[in-house]
Design a protein around this motif. Sequence first.
Motif, short mmCIF file in Angstrom:
data_model
loop_
_atom_site.label_atom_id
_atom_site.label_comp_id
_atom_site.label_asym_id
_atom_site.label_seq_id
_atom_site.Cartn_x
_atom_site.Cartn_y
_atom_site.Cartn_z
N ALA A 50 9.68 -39.31 -33.64
CA ALA A 50 8.35 -39.03 -33.10
C ALA A 50 7.45 -38.41 -34.16
O ALA A 50 6.26 -38.73 -34.27
CB ALA A 50 8.46 -38.12 -31.89
N ARG A 51 8.01 -37.52 -34.97
CA ARG A 51 7.20 -36.88 -36.02
C ARG A 51 6.82 -37.89 -37.11
O ARG A 51 5.74 -37.82 -37.69
CB ARG A 51 7.95 -35.70 -36.61
N ARG A 52 7.72 -38.84 -37.40
CA ARG A 52 7.38 -39.89 -38.36
C ARG A 52 6.20 -40.71 -37.85
O ARG A 52 5.28 -41.06 -38.61
CB ARG A 52 8.59 -40.78 -38.64
N SER A 53 6.24 -41.04 -36.57
CA SER A 53 5.12 -41.78 -35.98
C SER A 53 3.84 -40.97 -36.04
O SER A 53 2.75 -41.50 -36.32
CB SER A 53 5.44 -42.15 -34.53
N GLU A 54 3.95 -39.67 -35.78
CA GLU A 54 2.76 -38.82 -35.84
C GLU A 54 2.19 -38.79 -37.25
O GLU A 54 0.96 -38.84 -37.43
CB GLU A 54 3.10 -37.41 -35.36
N TRP A 117 -0.42 -44.74 -31.79
CA TRP A 117 -0.21 -43.56 -30.96
C TRP A 117 0.20 -43.98 -29.55
O TRP A 117 1.17 -43.46 -28.98
CB TRP A 117 -1.49 -42.74 -30.92
N ALA A 118 -0.55 -44.92 -28.98
CA ALA A 118 -0.25 -45.35 -27.61
C ALA A 118 1.12 -46.02 -27.50
O ALA A 118 1.83 -45.84 -26.51
CB ALA A 118 -1.34 -46.31 -27.12
N ARG A 119 1.54 -46.76 -28.53
CA ARG A 119 2.78 -47.52 -28.44
C ARG A 119 4.02 -46.69 -28.76
O ARG A 119 5.13 -47.04 -28.35
CB ARG A 119 2.73 -48.72 -29.39
N THR A 120 3.84 -45.60 -29.50
CA THR A 120 5.03 -44.85 -29.94
C THR A 120 5.14 -43.45 -29.36
O THR A 120 6.26 -42.95 -29.20
CB THR A 120 5.05 -44.74 -31.48
N LEU A 121 4.02 -42.79 -29.05
CA LEU A 121 4.08 -41.40 -28.61
C LEU A 121 3.66 -41.19 -27.16
O LEU A 121 4.17 -40.30 -26.49
CB LEU A 121 3.21 -40.52 -29.52
#
Length: 351
Positions: A50-54, A117-121
């Motif tokens: 999640a942090r990688r996506s952020e 953001w919408a697809r991962t978090l």
Amino acid sequence: MSSHDISQPDDNLPHEQEKGGEVEAAGNPFADPGLPPHEHRQQDIDERAARRSERTIALLFTVSMLATVAFIASYVAFPVDKIIYVFPIGHISALNFSLGLTLGIALFTIGAGAVHWARTLMSDVEVADERHPIEAAPEVKAKVLEDFAAGAAESGFGRRKLARNTLFGALTLVPLAGLVLLRDLGPLPQDKLRHTKWAKGKRLMNYNTMLALRPEDIAVGSLTFAMPEGMKESDHDFQTQIAKAALMLVRLQPENIKDKRELDWSHDGIVAFSKICTHVGCPINLYEQQTHHVLCPCHQSTFDLSDGGRVIFGPAGHALPQLRIGVNKDGYLEAKGDFAEPVGPAFWERG
């Protein structure tokens, strides 16, 4: 509508249809199979993912901010007439290419960051909300507000501060690109409209022959058009400059000049006035020899060239600006400076 339809309004709700759904599925290929089991994403079960996506989202929003800054820098750095070669496009305006590229990157990375953001978090749990159309019951309204609050919490908008703050930064900077483009609405009056190509010592050139004018070239009662020495039709800004510097010369008998300043600024009865009408900027080209009047063909504003170019008819707001002229040591007509006031419509009177 049958009596059955009226008495059974809930027959079409999903939870009613699911009753006996297994029986329907066996004999009806179009039966509602229901929602598939929810599968968790990697970001839902691994905080490091999640942090990688952020960080990826923040990077996209940061690129958007940098692209917006580059857009503004390109607008300032590249002159409008600079041409570059870009493969495979070919020769193109450096300004247009840089503005289009940087603005495209700024907008694309905002969109890409929001989608990522919408697809991962953000929560991807599918929920079937069973409710009737028209007005909802109070408990349904309360549920909607509760669902909204839950969705806001699940989106991570309050918790994912890095992604949220860089999104705010990107959305704040992008509108600056539109503000910068307002600069193209026109030149600033302080440094563009108040000055022309006329300056002390510049000879008056015949607009048609491009030859320097002598006093003997202008006959009494004639109208001659002139422009400043040094201007050429091949100049990239010729049309812009001639629209301000266009000059008309008329030779009057000195005793017919009524305005003292006009007499002092003339030479042997030759007076020089701006050719640009002070109403909306149309070129004046109609001269009445007997009355010394000039007429604008657009809206019929009429000016008296024997009385300081003042308005005697029509919607024009003020007199035509006069150019002070004289003769140099070689016998050519020359300007003694620029126009005393801006040419064209009277924007400057509202300062």
